[in-house]
Design a protein around this motif. Sequence first.
Motif, PDB file in Angstrom:
ATOM      1  N   MET A 146       0.854  -1.189   0.000  1.00  0.00           N
ATOM      2  CA  MET A 146       0.000   0.000   0.000  1.00  0.00           C
ATOM      3  C   MET A 146       0.890   1.239   0.000  1.00  0.00           C
ATOM      4  SD  MET A 146      -2.750  -1.710   0.049  1.00  0.00           S
ATOM      5  CE  MET A 146      -4.004  -0.442   0.139  1.00  0.00           C
ATOM      6  N   GLY A 147       1.125   1.775  -1.172  1.00  0.00           N
ATOM      7  CA  GLY A 147       1.981   2.947  -1.269  1.00  0.00           C
ATOM      8  C   GLY A 147       2.181   3.321  -2.710  1.00  0.00           C
ATOM      9  N   GLU A 148       3.056   4.271  -2.929  1.00  0.00           N
ATOM     10  CA  GLU A 148       3.396   4.618  -4.307  1.00  0.00           C
ATOM     11  C   GLU A 148       4.869   4.952  -4.404  1.00  0.00           C
ATOM     12  OE1 GLU A 148       0.377   7.487  -5.105  1.00  0.00           O
ATOM     13  OE2 GLU A 148       1.117   8.888  -3.605  1.00  0.00           O
ATOM     14  N   GLU A 149       5.421   4.660  -5.569  1.00  0.00           N
ATOM     15  CA  GLU A 149       6.848   4.856  -5.829  1.00  0.00           C
ATOM     16  C   GLU A 149       7.708   4.238  -4.731  1.00  0.00           C
ATOM     17  OE1 GLU A 149       7.314   9.029  -6.630  1.00  0.00           O
ATOM     18  OE2 GLU A 149       6.084   8.895  -8.441  1.00  0.00           O
ATOM     19  N   LYS A 150       7.342   3.016  -4.369  1.00  0.00           N
ATOM     20  CA  LYS A 150       8.097   2.211  -3.399  1.00  0.00           C
ATOM     21  C   LYS A 150       8.058   2.767  -1.983  1.00  0.00           C
ATOM     22  CE  LYS A 150      11.007   0.391  -7.022  1.00  0.00           C
ATOM     23  NZ  LYS A 150      12.268  -0.158  -7.436  1.00  0.00           N
ATOM     24  N   LYS A 151       7.292   3.839  -1.776  1.00  0.00           N
ATOM     25  CA  LYS A 151       7.148   4.387  -0.421  1.00  0.00           C
ATOM     26  C   LYS A 151       5.760   4.060   0.113  1.00  0.00           C
ATOM     27  CE  LYS A 151      10.188   8.432  -0.281  1.00  0.00           C
ATOM     28  NZ  LYS A 151       9.935   9.236  -1.498  1.00  0.00           N
ATOM     29  N   PRO A 152       5.700   3.499   1.328  1.00  0.00           N
ATOM     30  CA  PRO A 152       4.376   3.202   1.886  1.00  0.00           C
ATOM     31  C   PRO A 152       3.587   4.493   2.110  1.00  0.00           C
ATOM     32  CG  PRO A 152       6.114   2.797   3.517  1.00  0.00           C
ATOM     33  CD  PRO A 152       6.793   3.136   2.235  1.00  0.00           C
ATOM     34  N   TYR A 153       2.262   4.383   2.043  1.00  0.00           N
ATOM     35  CA  TYR A 153       1.419   5.516   2.396  1.00  0.00           C
ATOM     36  C   TYR A 153       1.771   5.955   3.812  1.00  0.00           C
ATOM     37  CZ  TYR A 153      -1.715   4.243  -1.505  1.00  0.00           C
ATOM     38  OH  TYR A 153      -2.252   3.959  -2.715  1.00  0.00           O
ATOM     39  N   PRO A 154       1.643   7.249   4.100  1.00  0.00           N
ATOM     40  CA  PRO A 154       1.965   7.703   5.458  1.00  0.00           C
ATOM     41  C   PRO A 154       0.973   7.165   6.491  1.00  0.00           C
ATOM     42  CG  PRO A 154       0.976   9.476   4.172  1.00  0.00           C
ATOM     43  CD  PRO A 154       1.204   8.337   3.224  1.00  0.00           C
ATOM     44  N   LEU A 155       1.448   7.030   7.705  1.00  0.00           N
ATOM     45  CA  LEU A 155       0.565   6.692   8.817  1.00  0.00           C
ATOM     46  C   LEU A 155      -0.406   7.847   9.061  1.00  0.00           C
ATOM     47  CD1 LEU A 155       3.154   5.355  11.453  1.00  0.00           C
ATOM     48  CD2 LEU A 155       1.604   3.993  10.027  1.00  0.00           C
ATOM     49  N   LEU A 156      -1.576   7.525   9.570  1.00  0.00           N
ATOM     50  CA  LEU A 156      -2.520   8.563   9.996  1.00  0.00           C
ATOM     51  C   LEU A 156      -1.817   9.554  10.923  1.00  0.00           C
ATOM     52  CD1 LEU A 156      -5.310   9.865  10.441  1.00  0.00           C
ATOM     53  CD2 LEU A 156      -5.803   8.031  12.086  1.00  0.00           C
ATOM     54  N   TYR A 194      -1.232   4.635  14.561  1.00  0.00           N
ATOM     55  CA  TYR A 194      -0.007   3.926  14.155  1.00  0.00           C
ATOM     56  C   TYR A 194      -0.292   2.741  13.229  1.00  0.00           C
ATOM     57  CZ  TYR A 194       2.412   6.583  17.730  1.00  0.00           C
ATOM     58  OH  TYR A 194       2.939   7.612  18.470  1.00  0.00           O
ATOM     59  N   ASN A 195      -1.537   2.289  13.184  1.00  0.00           N
ATOM     60  CA  ASN A 195      -1.872   1.127  12.345  1.00  0.00           C
ATOM     61  C   ASN A 195      -2.943   1.460  11.306  1.00  0.00           C
ATOM     62  OD1 ASN A 195      -0.015  -0.806  13.214  1.00  0.00           O
ATOM     63  ND2 ASN A 195      -1.255  -1.266  15.033  1.00  0.00           N
ATOM     64  N   ILE A 196      -3.012   2.744  10.969  1.00  0.00           N
ATOM     65  CA  ILE A 196      -3.894   3.181   9.884  1.00  0.00           C
ATOM     66  C   ILE A 196      -3.044   4.011   8.928  1.00  0.00           C
ATOM     67  CG2 ILE A 196      -5.924   4.550   9.272  1.00  0.00           C
ATOM     68  CD1 ILE A 196      -7.013   3.984  12.116  1.00  0.00           C
ATOM     69  N   LEU A 197      -3.018   3.598   7.656  1.00  0.00           N
ATOM     70  CA  LEU A 197      -2.331   4.392   6.633  1.00  0.00           C
ATOM     71  C   LEU A 197      -3.375   5.287   5.968  1.00  0.00           C
ATOM     72  CD1 LEU A 197      -0.208   1.572   4.866  1.00  0.00           C
ATOM     73  CD2 LEU A 197       0.375   2.899   6.908  1.00  0.00           C
ATOM     74  N   ILE A 198      -2.912   6.381   5.371  1.00  0.00           N
ATOM     75  CA  ILE A 198      -3.826   7.261   4.635  1.00  0.00           C
ATOM     76  C   ILE A 198      -3.365   7.348   3.180  1.00  0.00           C
ATOM     77  CG2 ILE A 198      -4.735   9.619   4.403  1.00  0.00           C
ATOM     78  CD1 ILE A 198      -5.810   8.285   6.887  1.00  0.00           C
ATOM     79  N   ASP A 199      -4.269   6.949   2.274  1.00  0.00           N
ATOM     80  CA  ASP A 199      -3.995   7.086   0.844  1.00  0.00           C
ATOM     81  C   ASP A 199      -4.094   8.573   0.502  1.00  0.00           C
ATOM     82  OD1 ASP A 199      -4.099   7.257  -1.901  1.00  0.00           O
ATOM     83  OD2 ASP A 199      -5.410   5.503  -2.140  1.00  0.00           O
ATOM     84  N   PRO A 200      -2.967   9.179   0.106  1.00  0.00           N
ATOM     85  CA  PRO A 200      -2.982  10.633  -0.097  1.00  0.00           C
ATOM     86  C   PRO A 200      -3.914  11.061  -1.237  1.00  0.00           C
ATOM     87  CG  PRO A 200      -0.760   9.728  -0.422  1.00  0.00           C
ATOM     88  CD  PRO A 200      -1.665   8.568  -0.182  1.00  0.00           C
ATOM     89  N   ALA A 201      -4.158  10.157  -2.193  1.00  0.00           N
ATOM     90  CA  ALA A 201      -4.975  10.521  -3.362  1.00  0.00           C
ATOM     91  C   ALA A 201      -6.386  10.921  -2.947  1.00  0.00           C
ATOM     92  CB  ALA A 201      -5.014   9.366  -4.354  1.00  0.00           C
ATOM     93  N   ASP A 202      -7.007  10.103  -2.077  1.00  0.00           N
ATOM     94  CA  ASP A 202      -8.396  10.386  -1.724  1.00  0.00           C
ATOM     95  C   ASP A 202      -8.600  10.452  -0.215  1.00  0.00           C
ATOM     96  OD1 ASP A 202      -7.959   7.766  -1.121  1.00  0.00           O
ATOM     97  OD2 ASP A 202      -9.456   6.943  -2.507  1.00  0.00           O
ATOM     98  N   LYS A 203      -7.494  10.466   0.519  1.00  0.00           N
ATOM     99  CA  LYS A 203      -7.546  10.546   1.986  1.00  0.00           C
ATOM    100  C   LYS A 203      -8.377   9.409   2.601  1.00  0.00           C
ATOM    101  CE  LYS A 203      -4.990  14.201   2.740  1.00  0.00           C
ATOM    102  NZ  LYS A 203      -5.030  15.358   1.917  1.00  0.00           N
ATOM    103  N   THR A 204      -8.373   8.232   1.977  1.00  0.00           N
ATOM    104  CA  THR A 204      -9.094   7.126   2.622  1.00  0.00           C
ATOM    105  C   THR A 204      -8.139   6.338   3.506  1.00  0.00           C
ATOM    106  OG1 THR A 204      -8.791   5.744   0.678  1.00  0.00           O
ATOM    107  CG2 THR A 204     -10.959   6.766   0.956  1.00  0.00           C
ATOM    108  N   PRO A 205      -8.654   5.902   4.671  1.00  0.00           N
ATOM    109  CA  PRO A 205      -7.821   5.116   5.572  1.00  0.00           C
ATOM    110  C   PRO A 205      -7.637   3.680   5.089  1.00  0.00           C
ATOM    111  CG  PRO A 205     -10.012   5.461   6.518  1.00  0.00           C
ATOM    112  CD  PRO A 205      -9.990   6.195   5.220  1.00  0.00           C
ATOM    113  N   VAL A 206      -6.528   3.090   5.455  1.00  0.00           N
ATOM    114  CA  VAL A 206      -6.248   1.677   5.186  1.00  0.00           C
ATOM    115  C   VAL A 206      -5.855   1.063   6.526  1.00  0.00           C
ATOM    116  CG1 VAL A 206      -4.787   0.046   3.917  1.00  0.00           C
ATOM    117  CG2 VAL A 206      -5.323   2.282   2.893  1.00  0.00           C
TER     118      VAL A 206
END
Length: 255
Positions: A146-156, A194-206
């Motif tokens: 879950m990320g882009e350009e080999k970098k994981p999405y940021p944590l919440l 710490y255990n929720i990532l945020i997809d920067p494209a649409d700000k949805t939690p993962v």
Amino acid sequence: EEKVKRIDSATDKARAREKDSDRLKVEENVFDVPTLKILYTLSNKGIIKAMGGAISTGKEANVFYAEGDEKELAIKIYRMASSTFKAMDAYIMKDPRFTNIRNNRRDIIFAWTRKELQNLKRAKSAGVRVPEPIVAEKNVLIMEFMGEEKKPYPLLKNTPLEDDEAKLVYNKIVEYMHLLYKEANLVHADLSEYNILIDPADKTPVFIDMGQSVTLEHPNAREFLYRDVLNILRFFGRYGITDKPEELLSKIQAE
Ligand code: ADP
Ligand code: MN
């Protein structure tokens, strides 16, 4: 052969990068011979095409980036030398799905890894956004990256949000907690920023990190759910979310 060499050299590089840091010992601990064998087998099966760098070194597991057949992968490797495996006992021994696990470190760690795969599957089927689980083999869990350009999405935790965005993220998290509870019959049991990532494209939690998630039949499920609720409310308090724990609980448990 070629693939094996690539894994070896990726492993060497990962080690070289860590050489002068405190992490050296941990990194060495993760690539023991049985774990390397599993990685070779998975690469011979074509599941792993190339190992990449380390994403995270946690208390019990390391996470690596890898290239899969079509998708990018996250490889979570539970360290067999982990000293905190005792803490896994409380979660796994009382889970009705795992009552016949022998009480030794190896089996507990393997069961834990399978449990994380199963929990991710159940969460995904319930409509919660989680990394797609691919395979669990002994102490190695392979899932969608879950990320882009080999970098994981940021944590919440590390995602700056406007108040109105935070409100939307909160509502989505509540929806996911509800789906987990009602559709997947699960409590995350370590839910926080710490255990929720945020997809920067649409700000949805993962939601990630579901090794410790338990079914509602677990004797401590209510207590774990309450702790998740308090964590989420503590974090979103700063954005003007004023739900009381009982209010959030009833949203999660609503029909
Ligand atoms: P830990 O038990 O060490 O906390 P996590 O499952 O939370 O393990 O993973 C640790 C870190 O690895 C996460 O904070 C995240 O940055 C990264 N990570 C985990 N799973 C993925 C994934 N599927 N895709 C991208 N990054 C991930
Ligand atoms: Mn985590």
